[in-house]
Design an enzyme around this catalytic site. Structure first.
Site, PDB file in Angstrom:
ATOM      1  N   HIS A 110      -0.599  61.853  47.338  1.00 21.32           N
ATOM      2  CA  HIS A 110      -0.726  62.837  46.266  1.00 21.32           C
ATOM      3  C   HIS A 110      -2.044  63.603  46.376  1.00 21.32           C
ATOM      4  O   HIS A 110      -2.066  64.844  46.351  1.00 21.32           O
ATOM      5  CB  HIS A 110      -0.642  62.105  44.922  1.00 21.32           C
ATOM      6  N   GLU A 111      -3.128  62.874  46.526  1.00 17.03           N
ATOM      7  CA  GLU A 111      -4.441  63.523  46.580  1.00 17.03           C
ATOM      8  C   GLU A 111      -4.639  64.314  47.874  1.00 17.03           C
ATOM      9  O   GLU A 111      -5.331  65.334  47.894  1.00 17.03           O
ATOM     10  CB  GLU A 111      -5.558  62.500  46.403  1.00 17.03           C
ATOM     11  N   HIS A 114      -3.358  67.741  47.465  1.00 18.76           N
ATOM     12  CA  HIS A 114      -4.378  68.588  46.828  1.00 18.76           C
ATOM     13  C   HIS A 114      -5.432  69.032  47.843  1.00 18.76           C
ATOM     14  O   HIS A 114      -5.859  70.190  47.845  1.00 18.76           O
ATOM     15  CB  HIS A 114      -5.063  67.827  45.690  1.00 18.76           C
TER      16      HIS A 114
END
Length: 209
Positions: A110-111, A114
């Site tokens: 997820h990160e 980003h």
């Protein structure tokens, strides 16, 4: 949910949101050591490895290097989040909110989405709620956050539209943590405005994993 700390955030906000290194004071808790091990093992995960490779290809390598600080950080987080992305520091994984290697893998993926968005879009403004919402939609859709198994573990049974509902719900939850979104209503409006465009953007994957 996760937290993205804009580079324009005041130091006090960044320090509070990203938490503190567990080794900064007092004994190191077992959960910190365990999470460190999970992070290390998760580097071999196909999705995490793929995203690391794509970041390197895009000119934003996150690999260890003697001339730069580590990109991955295990920390105690005050807010109830699994992790976060801090543009000036890298990926933060919250050892006090993660209970399995699988959860750590999803948080890392997820990160890293980003981080990839931050790398590829030079005009990305994390203080713009719509920019943030787009990255949260992509991260929820591409990281495995909304897989059938993850939703089942949350007690949400697999409906035909469950994936899209999950992506929308988790994007809103993350955007609610961004003060620039103003409120839950503001977060929902931002997610709704970018949802169709951003869920269709699967870069760097060819399709939804």
């Amino acid at each position: 949910s996760c937290l993205v700390i804009p580079m324009s955030s005041p130091p006090s906000a960044s320090a509070s949101a990203s938490g503190a290194d567990a080794s900064a004071s007092g004994p190191v808790p077992a959960s910190f050591r365990r999470c460190e091990q999970w992070v290390e093992k998760s580097m071999a995960s196909p999705v995490v490895r793929f995203l690391r490779e794509k970041l390197a290809e895009a000119g934003c390598s996150v690999e260890p290097h003697p001339e730069r600080a580590p990109f991955f950080h295990v920390r105690h987080c005050d807010q109830s989040v699994a992790g976060g992305f801090v543009p000036t520091e890298g990926v933060v994984v919250c050892h006090n909110h993660l209970t399995s290697r699988e959860e750590v893998e999803h948080a890392l993926a997820h990160e890293l989405i980003h981080a990839y968005d931050h790398c590829r879009a030079k005009n990305l403004d994390w203080t713009d709620c719509k920019h943030h919402a787009c990255s949260e939609v992509r991260a929820a859709a591409l990281s495995g956050d909304c897989s059938w198994k993850q939703e089942l573990l949350r007690g949400r049974m697999g409906l035909s539209a469950q994936f899209r509902s999950c992506v929308r719900r988790r994007a809103v939850l993350s955007c609610e943590l961004n003060p620039n979104c103003g409120s839950t209503v503001g977060a929902r409006r931002a997610v709704d405005a970018v949802f169709e465009k951003c869920i269709a953007d699967t870069d760097p994957f060819d399709r939804l994993p």
